[in-house]
Design an enzyme around this catalytic site. Structure first.
Site, PDB file in Angstrom:
ATOM      1  N   LYS A 231       0.320   6.305  -5.607  1.00  0.00           N
ATOM      2  CA  LYS A 231       0.394   6.200  -4.070  1.00  0.00           C
ATOM      3  C   LYS A 231       2.076   6.202  -3.659  1.00  0.00           C
ATOM      4  CE  LYS A 231      -0.264   3.591   0.391  1.00  0.00           C
ATOM      5  NZ  LYS A 231      -1.185   2.706   0.875  1.00  0.00           N
ATOM      6  N   ASP A 236       4.889   3.536   5.967  1.00  0.00           N
ATOM      7  CA  ASP A 236       3.399   3.153   6.481  1.00  0.00           C
ATOM      8  C   ASP A 236       3.506   2.696   7.659  1.00  0.00           C
ATOM      9  OD1 ASP A 236       0.801   3.164   6.997  1.00  0.00           O
ATOM     10  OD2 ASP A 236       0.437   2.002   5.297  1.00  0.00           O
ATOM     11  N   LYS A 243       0.660  -0.092  13.210  1.00  0.00           N
ATOM     12  CA  LYS A 243       0.727  -1.674  12.680  1.00  0.00           C
ATOM     13  C   LYS A 243       1.386  -2.300  13.816  1.00  0.00           C
ATOM     14  CE  LYS A 243       0.603  -0.656   7.734  1.00  0.00           C
ATOM     15  NZ  LYS A 243      -0.680  -1.463   7.230  1.00  0.00           N
ATOM     16  N   ASP A 254       5.442   0.790   0.406  1.00  0.00           N
ATOM     17  CA  ASP A 254       4.151   1.550   0.198  1.00  0.00           C
ATOM     18  C   ASP A 254       4.073   2.745  -0.759  1.00  0.00           C
ATOM     19  OD1 ASP A 254       1.526   1.223   0.773  1.00  0.00           O
ATOM     20  OD2 ASP A 254       1.625   2.631   2.699  1.00  0.00           O
ATOM     21  N   ASP A 313      -4.531   4.079   9.540  1.00  0.00           N
ATOM     22  CA  ASP A 313      -3.634   3.160   8.803  1.00  0.00           C
ATOM     23  C   ASP A 313      -4.561   3.182   7.360  1.00  0.00           C
ATOM     24  OD1 ASP A 313      -1.926   1.535   7.985  1.00  0.00           O
ATOM     25  OD2 ASP A 313      -2.686  -0.206   8.961  1.00  0.00           O
ATOM     26  N   GLU A 315      -4.656   5.225   5.034  1.00  0.00           N
ATOM     27  CA  GLU A 315      -3.870   6.767   4.656  1.00  0.00           C
ATOM     28  C   GLU A 315      -3.818   6.783   3.409  1.00  0.00           C
ATOM     29  OE1 GLU A 315      -2.127   4.131   5.414  1.00  0.00           O
ATOM     30  OE2 GLU A 315      -0.657   4.349   3.569  1.00  0.00           O
ATOM     31  N   ARG A 317      -5.715   6.206   0.546  1.00  0.00           N
ATOM     32  CA  ARG A 317      -7.060   6.924  -0.141  1.00  0.00           C
ATOM     33  C   ARG A 317      -6.971   8.226   0.075  1.00  0.00           C
ATOM     34  NH1 ARG A 317     -10.684   2.650   2.626  1.00  0.00           N
ATOM     35  NH2 ARG A 317      -8.790   1.384   2.636  1.00  0.00           N
TER      36      ARG A 317
HETATM   37  N1  BES Z   1      -0.196  -0.020   2.925  1.00  0.00           N
HETATM   38  C1  BES Z   1      -1.248  -0.648   3.359  1.00  0.00           C
HETATM   39  C2  BES Z   1      -1.779  -1.844   2.584  1.00  0.00           C
HETATM   40  C3  BES Z   1      -0.803  -2.668   2.160  1.00  0.00           C
HETATM   41  C4  BES Z   1      -0.856  -4.122   2.939  1.00  0.00           C
HETATM   42  C5  BES Z   1       0.190  -2.770   1.404  1.00  0.00           C
HETATM   43  C6  BES Z   1      -0.219  -5.109   2.735  1.00  0.00           C
HETATM   44  C7  BES Z   1       1.017  -3.828   1.185  1.00  0.00           C
HETATM   45  C8  BES Z   1       1.001  -5.164   2.155  1.00  0.00           C
HETATM   46  C9  BES Z   1      -2.389   0.385   3.456  1.00  0.00           C
HETATM   47  O1  BES Z   1      -2.181   1.554   3.913  1.00  0.00           O
HETATM   48  C10 BES Z   1      -3.114  -0.182   4.766  1.00  0.00           C
HETATM   49  O2  BES Z   1      -2.772  -0.257   5.832  1.00  0.00           O
HETATM   50  N2  BES Z   1      -4.599  -0.600   4.395  1.00  0.00           N
HETATM   51  C11 BES Z   1      -5.250  -1.091   5.495  1.00  0.00           C
HETATM   52  C12 BES Z   1      -6.624  -0.433   5.475  1.00  0.00           C
HETATM   53  C13 BES Z   1      -7.492  -0.461   6.405  1.00  0.00           C
HETATM   54  C14 BES Z   1      -6.970   0.141   7.719  1.00  0.00           C
HETATM   55  C15 BES Z   1      -8.848  -0.060   6.299  1.00  0.00           C
HETATM   56  C16 BES Z   1      -5.185  -2.593   5.437  1.00  0.00           C
HETATM   57  O3  BES Z   1      -5.492  -2.965   4.315  1.00  0.00           O
HETATM   58  O4  BES Z   1      -5.439  -3.170   6.397  1.00  0.00           O
HETATM   59 ZN    ZN Z   2      -0.481   2.296   3.073  1.00  0.00          ZN
HETATM   60 MN    MN Z   3      -1.783   2.001   5.968  1.00  0.00          MN
END
Ligand code: BES
Ligand code: ZN
Ligand code: MN
Length: 462
Positions: A231, A236, A243, A254, A313, A315, A317
């Site tokens: 990825k 992000d 966020k 990320d 967010d 994104e 996947r």
């Molecule tokens: N890049 C984030 C995940 C992440 C969180 C990486 C903390 C490193 C530290 C990912 O893109 C994300 O934002 N995931 C969301 C998914 C949700 C919106 C379904 C999450 O985990 O909150």
């Molecule tokens: Zn992310």
């Molecule tokens: Mn995200």
């Protein structure tokens, strides 16, 4: 800094002591309250056979692992740096010579890593130039290669996000192409023509154009081919589902999965594993620009499946959907993806542990074993099919978010839809360990390069 194999000489020798085994320096140990516990370091001046001796504690002999040596070697190296030494000679403890030599070299090289590119006056010159290790030259070299690859990943993760753009990440990939490693970089037009609707959708809100990168290592006489998929979200923000500021603070990390892919491929010409390796990543920012993709949009991935956007967010996947579809087309014997995918995985396992999901028990157990022997923490999580319900969509083949509960699992179930039936696949969620906020023995705060060494070992053992 360079590592050479050879018997000890020079003014400073480094040795290791098991707890309580202090025979020939009992007095110095007593004077300094040193007993050989983990994390203890003793510097003394015996005169013979060397002027200065650095002794690092390994803890009890019956609980020894190469990881203890990695950490003790790191502590010794940090002490050598504090003493401004230019050269040290390391004597390994008894045991598996090759494993120990590699571990000690990794510990030393990784402990002295610093990211100084943006310091106008770098502090601490880091004089240590030569490390002599009394061990198997092949293993010493292997440790050096593993460490160098890891520091490349760290450098990429540590780079500020406006400098480490998708184009820059693609350039970094070009930079590792050499003997046996080839690289193809696809620009926006090619990405569109390949039908990568996930990557294009996420990229739509950004000023920076996306890139899709395919590195490959071809091993002479190889009978197996595997694909690594990363990825590469270079920043992000969350997109329109922005966020909050504290949640955005570390989101330059990320792209750690893509960085790991680049780093692993960079080491293959040196290690020459007997397996063909595809290193694939999709790179883009996730930004809330005027053209940004929106909630309830429907994107179509390269394999034709459609994805309804519930949260912009989620994104990672979406771009991995395309990257995994692309990898599946290459018909490899295994696919391993590595991604900073979910906060839920960090909630489940904390900041030190990589989560692993897999449709293949053998692949999962091998990766777990490689991680353990490299001192990288990893723990299995279930691909629970019953939770597929949470990402069912009324309008598309699936939703990109199943809500909070089991978030790491529903994300993994989503990815599974893009891996062709019959291909053994593992998904590594590195959201926790990709970046750390405080120093650890051989891992200063910042990007860690997590999983690079585990994946290298896995490739070497194919
Ligand atoms: N890049 C984030 C995940 C992440 C969180 C990486 C903390 C490193 C530290 C990912 O893109 C994300 O934002 N995931 C969301 C998914 C949700 C919106 C379904 C999450 O985990 O909150
Ligand atoms: Zn992310
Ligand atoms: Mn995200």
């Amino acid at each position: 800094m360079k590592f050479v194999a050879g018997s000890p000489r020079g003014e400073t020798w480094v040795r290791f002591a098991f707890e309580g085994a202090l025979d020939d320096f009992r007095q110095a140990a007593r004077d300094n309250n040193f007993s050989g516990k983990e994390r203890e370091v003793l510097v003394h001046y015996p005169g013979k056979p060397c002027r200065r001796m650095i002794v690092a504690g390994l803890g009890p002999k019956d609980r020894f692992t190469p990881e203890k040596l990695r950490r003790a070697a790191a502590a010794a190296a940090q002490r050598a740096r504090a003493l401004d030494l230019e050269e040290i000679s390391v004597t390994l403890p008894p045991g598996d010579g090759a494993e120990n030599a590699q571990a000690a070299v990794e510990g030393i090289a990784l402990a002295l890593y610093e990211y100084k590119r943006y310091k106008s006056r770098p502090n601490g010159p880091g004089k240590l130039r030569t490390v002599r290790v009394d061990g198997d030259p092949e293993a010493v070299r292997r440790g050096e290669v593993y460490a160098r690859a890891t520091t490349l990943a760290r450098d990429l993760v540590n780079e500020p996000p406006s400098d480490c753009t998708p184009r820059r990440l693609a350039e970094a990939a070009r930079g590792v192409a050499r003997r046996g490693v080839r690289v193809k970089v696809f620009d926006e037009n090619r990405i569109r023509r390949m039908g990568m609707g996930g990557l294009l959708g996420v990229a739509a809100g950004s000023e920076q154009p996306p890139r899709f990168v395919h590195l490959s290592w071809r091993a002479p006489g190889a009978r197996r081919t595997v694909a690594l998929v990363g990825k590469g979200i270079t920043f992000d923000s969350g997109g329109l589902c922005l966020k909050p500021s504290d949640g955005m603070l570390h989101m330059k990390d990320d792209m750690s999965g893509a960085a790991a892919v680049i780093a692993v491929l960079s080491a293959l010409p040196d290690l020459r594993p007997r397996v063909n390796v595809h290193g694939i990543f999709a790179a883009t920012e996730n930004m809330p620009g005027g053209g940004a993709y929106k909630t309830r949009d429907v994107l179509r991935a390269m394999n034709g499946k459609t994805m309804e956007i519930i949260n912009t967010d989620a994104e990672g996947r979406l771009i991995l959907a395309d990257a995994l579809s692309y990898a599946s087309r290459l018909k490899p014997q295994a696919i391993v993806d590595i991604a900073t995918l979910t906060g839920a995985c960090v909630v489940a396992l904390g900041p030190e542990i990589t989560g692993i999901f897999s449709n293949d028990e053998k692949l999962r157990d091998r990766l777990l074993d490689c991680a353990r022997r490299q001192g990288e923490k990893m723990w299995p999580l279930p691909l629970e099919e019953e939770y597929w319900e949470m990402i069912k969509s009324d309008v598309a083949d699936m939703k990109n978010s199943g809500g909070r509960w089991g978030g790491a699992i529903t994300a993994a179930l989503f990815l599974k839809e893009f891996v062709d039936e019959g291909i053994p696949w593992a998904h590594l969620d590195i959201a926790g360990p990709c970046l750390v906020e405080s120093d650890k023995p051989y891992r200063p705060a910042g990007g860690t390069g997590v999983m690079v060494r585990t994946l290298l070992r896995w490739l070497e053992e194919q």
